[in-house]
Motif scaffolding. Structure first.
Motif, mmCIF file in Angstrom:
data_model
loop_
_atom_site.group_PDB
_atom_site.id
_atom_site.type_symbol
_atom_site.label_atom_id
_atom_site.label_comp_id
_atom_site.label_asym_id
_atom_site.label_seq_id
_atom_site.Cartn_x
_atom_site.Cartn_y
_atom_site.Cartn_z
ATOM 1 N N GLY A 153 0.805 -1.223 0.000
ATOM 2 C CA GLY A 153 0.000 0.000 0.000
ATOM 3 C C GLY A 153 0.833 1.266 0.000
ATOM 4 N N THR A 154 2.168 1.112 0.233
ATOM 5 C CA THR A 154 3.061 2.269 0.202
ATOM 6 C C THR A 154 2.916 3.014 -1.122
ATOM 7 N N ASP A 155 2.671 2.246 -2.190
ATOM 8 C CA ASP A 155 2.618 2.826 -3.541
ATOM 9 C C ASP A 155 1.188 3.069 -4.025
ATOM 10 N N SER A 156 0.222 3.129 -3.112
ATOM 11 C CA SER A 156 -1.187 3.231 -3.530
ATOM 12 C C SER A 156 -1.481 4.521 -4.303
ATOM 13 N N THR A 157 -0.690 5.577 -4.112
ATOM 14 C CA THR A 157 -0.954 6.838 -4.818
ATOM 15 C C THR A 157 -0.142 6.976 -6.103
ATOM 16 N N TYR A 158 0.750 6.025 -6.364
ATOM 17 C CA TYR A 158 1.611 6.140 -7.545
ATOM 18 C C TYR A 158 0.815 5.828 -8.818
ATOM 19 N N LYS A 159 0.899 6.742 -9.776
ATOM 20 C CA LYS A 159 0.166 6.543 -11.033
ATOM 21 C C LYS A 159 1.096 6.419 -12.250
ATOM 22 N N ALA A 160 2.279 6.996 -12.131
ATOM 23 C CA ALA A 160 3.213 6.954 -13.261
ATOM 24 C C ALA A 160 4.648 6.947 -12.764
ATOM 25 N N ILE A 161 5.534 6.460 -13.611
ATOM 26 C CA ILE A 161 6.962 6.405 -13.284
ATOM 27 C C ILE A 161 7.723 7.065 -14.426
ATOM 28 N N LYS A 162 8.690 7.884 -14.065
ATOM 29 C CA LYS A 162 9.598 8.446 -15.071
ATOM 30 C C LYS A 162 11.003 8.032 -14.699
ATOM 31 N N ARG A 170 17.897 7.554 -12.039
ATOM 32 C CA ARG A 170 16.897 7.816 -10.995
ATOM 33 C C ARG A 170 15.509 7.629 -11.589
ATOM 34 N N ALA A 171 14.586 7.116 -10.769
ATOM 35 C CA ALA A 171 13.183 6.992 -11.191
ATOM 36 C C ALA A 171 12.325 7.803 -10.233
ATOM 37 N N TYR A 172 11.348 8.509 -10.781
ATOM 38 C CA TYR A 172 10.400 9.263 -9.967
ATOM 39 C C TYR A 172 9.030 8.623 -10.081
ATOM 40 N N ALA A 173 8.296 8.578 -8.975
ATOM 41 C CA ALA A 173 6.904 8.132 -9.005
ATOM 42 C C ALA A 173 6.026 9.370 -8.915
ATOM 43 N N PHE A 174 4.987 9.425 -9.766
ATOM 44 C CA PHE A 174 4.070 10.564 -9.797
ATOM 45 C C PHE A 174 2.688 10.133 -9.318
ATOM 46 N N ASN A 175 1.984 11.066 -8.652
ATOM 47 C CA ASN A 175 0.612 10.766 -8.224
ATOM 48 C C ASN A 175 -0.378 11.199 -9.299
ATOM 49 N N ALA A 176 -1.670 11.121 -9.010
ATOM 50 C CA ALA A 176 -2.709 11.450 -9.988
ATOM 51 C C ALA A 176 -2.642 12.921 -10.415
ATOM 52 N N GLU A 177 -2.076 13.786 -9.563
ATOM 53 C CA GLU A 177 -1.944 15.218 -9.906
ATOM 54 C C GLU A 177 -0.640 15.482 -10.657
ATOM 55 N N GLU A 178 0.021 14.412 -11.084
ATOM 56 C CA GLU A 178 1.280 14.498 -11.825
ATOM 57 C C GLU A 178 2.376 15.190 -11.020
ATOM 58 N N LYS A 179 2.364 14.972 -9.725
ATOM 59 C CA LYS A 179 3.359 15.542 -8.837
ATOM 60 C C LYS A 179 4.272 14.410 -8.341
ATOM 61 N N GLU A 180 5.562 14.674 -8.260
ATOM 62 C CA GLU A 180 6.490 13.658 -7.773
ATOM 63 C C GLU A 180 6.190 13.347 -6.315
#
Ligand SMILES: *[C@@H]1O[C@H](CO)[C@@H](O)[C@H](O)[C@H]1NC(C)=O
Ligand SMILES: *[C@@H]1O[C@H](CO)[C@@H](O)[C@H](O)[C@H]1NC(C)=O
Length: 205
Positions: free
Chosen positions: A65-74, A137-147
């Motif tokens: 559940g740590t990653d429940s808000t992650y929507k995208a990865i760059k 480096r990889a960034y995880a973004f939430n639904a608001e496209e924020k890291e």
């Protein structure tokens, strides 16, 4: 009309005065992603030729559940601090959208938190990557496209697992020669075209 111009001008101006970029700070991100890459520490890769295999996923020791808000990865290729000595602009900037240390995008993908399989990709180093020391480096973004989180192939101080990329030497020379050849070719074919047209015109008379 003038009013509209003024509005436009003030909009443009406000972009300089107020931050038009997001407010995400690198220091506020959690390091929850595990990122690995194929180059060994100190390995030298050739830009435009060699390939890197990157693997990323949630650190499996973290609670579900740590990653429940992650929507995208760059996933990005980043300069390591060695080059900060002569190039101050490569220093990490805490405002993520102003940071220029991770300029090279490797891939952007949707993130599926239900899929626990680590994702992986083979990437050929782009030909325009300059000679320097790098990490990934990889960034995880939430639904608001924020890291919201990140992970990287090196330690927090960016001292381990760094690799080199060597730019293609003589690339510019080759490109210059090509462009000279190309323009010479265009001029010759242009003359040829006119000569031909003139001859045709003469022939039809
Ligand atoms: C994964 O998480 C654990 C526990 O927080 C941490 O000790 C470990 O260093 C992490 N691994 C990576 C590769 O970040
Ligand atoms: C999970 O990810 C792997 C690796 O990308 C992929 O092969 C697999 O099809 C994915 N599974 C699901 C259920 O999406």
């Amino acid at each position: 009309m003038a009013g509209r111009g003024l509005l436009l001008a003030s909009l443009v101006l406000s972009c300089f005065l107020l931050p038009c970029y997001g407010t995400g700070l690198f220091s506020s991100l959690q390091r929850t992603l595990e990122v690995t890459a194929s180059p060994t520490s100190g390995q030298a890769l050739r830009a435009g030729v060699d390939k890197i295999t990157v693997t990323w996923g949630l650190n499996q020791t973290l609670p579900a559940g740590t990653d429940s808000t992650y929507k995208a990865i760059k996933v990005k290729l980043c300069y390591a601090p060695i080059s900060q000595v002569d190039r101050a602009w490569r220093k990490t900037e805490d405002h993520l959208n102003k940071d220029r240390t991770c300029q090279f995008k490797i891939v952007a993908r949707p993130y599926n938190s239900a899929n626990k399989t680590a994702q992986s990709l083979e990437w050929t180093v782009e030909p325009d990557v300059p000679t320097a020391t790098y990490f990934i480096r990889a960034y995880a973004f939430n639904a608001e496209e924020k890291e919201v989180a990140y992970g990287q192939t090196t330690d927090a101080h960016k001292t381990t697992n760094l690799f080199q990329i060597e730019a293609i030497s003589g690339r510019h020379t080759t490109m210059d020669i090509c462009s000279i050849c190309f323009s010479a070719f265009s001029v010759v074919s242009l003359f040829g075209f006119f000569y031909n047209e003139k001859r045709k015109a003469k022939g039809s008379r």
